[in-house]
Scaffold this motif. Sequence first.
Motif, mmCIF file in Angstrom:
data_model
loop_
_atom_site.group_PDB
_atom_site.id
_atom_site.type_symbol
_atom_site.label_atom_id
_atom_site.label_comp_id
_atom_site.label_asym_id
_atom_site.label_seq_id
_atom_site.Cartn_x
_atom_site.Cartn_y
_atom_site.Cartn_z
ATOM 1 N N SER A 21 -3.754 3.628 0.321
ATOM 2 C CA SER A 21 -4.420 3.420 1.621
ATOM 3 C C SER A 21 -4.775 4.756 2.286
ATOM 4 O O SER A 21 -5.586 4.793 3.224
ATOM 5 N N ASP A 22 -4.135 5.834 1.795
ATOM 6 C CA ASP A 22 -4.368 7.124 2.456
ATOM 7 C C ASP A 22 -3.860 8.249 1.552
ATOM 8 O O ASP A 22 -3.260 7.993 0.506
ATOM 9 N N ARG A 34 1.473 -0.698 -5.892
ATOM 10 C CA ARG A 34 0.938 -0.251 -4.609
ATOM 11 C C ARG A 34 -0.542 0.089 -4.793
ATOM 12 O O ARG A 34 -0.937 0.612 -5.850
ATOM 13 N N PHE A 58 6.630 7.785 7.799
ATOM 14 C CA PHE A 58 5.219 7.726 7.434
ATOM 15 C C PHE A 58 4.763 9.172 7.276
ATOM 16 O O PHE A 58 4.780 9.933 8.231
ATOM 17 N N VAL A 59 4.413 9.555 6.056
ATOM 18 C CA VAL A 59 4.069 10.960 5.779
ATOM 19 C C VAL A 59 2.596 11.210 6.088
ATOM 20 O O VAL A 59 1.723 10.572 5.499
ATOM 21 N N MET A 93 7.625 3.480 1.842
ATOM 22 C CA MET A 93 8.859 3.399 2.642
ATOM 23 C C MET A 93 9.802 2.282 2.247
ATOM 24 O O MET A 93 10.770 2.002 2.966
ATOM 25 N N GLU A 94 9.567 1.602 1.117
ATOM 26 C CA GLU A 94 10.429 0.472 0.734
ATOM 27 C C GLU A 94 10.775 0.414 -0.752
ATOM 28 O O GLU A 94 11.825 -0.117 -1.130
ATOM 29 N N VAL A 115 0.851 -1.199 0.000
ATOM 30 C CA VAL A 115 0.000 0.000 0.000
ATOM 31 C C VAL A 115 0.884 1.244 0.000
ATOM 32 O O VAL A 115 2.086 1.171 0.250
ATOM 33 N N LEU A 149 3.754 7.827 -2.413
ATOM 34 C CA LEU A 149 4.923 7.699 -1.547
ATOM 35 C C LEU A 149 4.755 6.500 -0.602
ATOM 36 O O LEU A 149 3.617 6.108 -0.274
ATOM 37 N N GLY A 176 0.774 5.942 0.179
ATOM 38 C CA GLY A 176 0.057 7.192 0.345
ATOM 39 C C GLY A 176 -0.014 7.914 -0.987
ATOM 40 O O GLY A 176 0.957 7.912 -1.755
HETATM 41 C C1 4EZ Z 1 2.386 1.008 11.365
HETATM 42 C C2 4EZ Z 1 2.676 2.025 10.323
HETATM 43 C C3 4EZ Z 1 3.086 1.377 9.032
HETATM 44 C C4 4EZ Z 1 3.341 2.324 7.919
HETATM 45 C C5 4EZ Z 1 3.829 1.597 6.677
HETATM 46 C C6 4EZ Z 1 3.321 2.281 5.468
HETATM 47 N N1 4EZ Z 1 3.764 1.727 4.210
HETATM 48 C C7 4EZ Z 1 5.207 1.845 4.067
HETATM 49 O O1 4EZ Z 1 5.649 1.462 2.813
HETATM 50 C C8 4EZ Z 1 3.068 2.294 3.025
HETATM 51 C C9 4EZ Z 1 2.408 3.609 3.244
HETATM 52 C C10 4EZ Z 1 1.070 3.858 3.175
HETATM 53 N N2 4EZ Z 1 0.808 5.184 3.425
HETATM 54 C C11 4EZ Z 1 2.004 5.803 3.670
HETATM 55 C C12 4EZ Z 1 2.345 7.122 4.021
HETATM 56 N N3 4EZ Z 1 1.404 8.083 4.148
HETATM 57 N N4 4EZ Z 1 3.641 7.416 4.244
HETATM 58 C C13 4EZ Z 1 4.586 6.459 4.100
HETATM 59 N N5 4EZ Z 1 4.336 5.182 3.781
HETATM 60 C C14 4EZ Z 1 3.036 4.844 3.569
#
Ligand code: 4EZ
Length: 228
Positions: free
Chosen positions: A195-196, A192, A151-152, A172-173, A76, A170, A78
């Motif tokens: 999710s947000d 991806r 996490f942005v 994190m991997e 997932v 965006l 952002g």
């Molecule tokens: C418990 C917290 C787990 C966060 C992991 C999020 N993943 C990282 O790959 C994807 C992701 C989804 N939304 C994001 C965002 N707003 N910023 C960074 N990464 C993401």
Amino acid sequence: MKIAIMGAMPEEVAPILEKVGSYKTVEYAGNRYYEATYRGVELVIAYSKIGKVFSTLTATTMIEHFGATKLLFSGVAGAISPSLKVGDLIVATKLSQHDLDITAFGHPFGYVPEGSVFVETDKEMIEMSKEVAASMGKSVQEGIIATGDQFVANEERKNWIGSTFGADALEMEGGSVAVVCSALNVPFFILRAISDAADMDASFSFDEFLETSAKESAEFVMNMVDKI
Ligand SMILES: CCCCCCN(CO)Cc1c[nH]c2c(N)ncnc12
């Protein structure tokens, strides 16, 4: 041929393992790797844990230790592009590291000597994804993904990443997985599902949609395996 299917979190890999059904679990280098044969294709599946360091370790291990010859990432992200809504799919055309910064020496954001701001993904698998999308009756956006160890959840940071890298999403991997696969000459595909919107509500949206978006991405990636 052995295909690596990678995620960062258990929720991103669970739907893959469910689809595969039976698999062998191998503990290695502080992680668990799942080996399976799916419709005649050898797979190695794992979630790396979150962030560029863990994903670098897992991508390298899947290739160097388990012998993967292609790598598909499912997870997932952002959204940065306003055209991307929760549940939408984005295929990375190229990836960058938005938190890599030696601009004090006049270099661009995301650049270090002997590196590059962007790493391009495999064009053949992008073409394949168009066929898969058509067969699923799904629309998939192609775009640039920016990766960083954060996490942005901030409109300003999100917009800075968008404008600095031309990024549409965006996470994190992906950017570190891209460096590994490029260096080891392994074709890779990064998908991806949103999710947000990486804004002030991001953590709530992420919690609400992680599972359903992860399933969207996983379903698509498993259809990619059928075509490879
Ligand atoms: C418990 C917290 C787990 C966060 C992991 C999020 N993943 C990282 O790959 C994807 C992701 C989804 N939304 C994001 C965002 N707003 N910023 C960074 N990464 C993401």
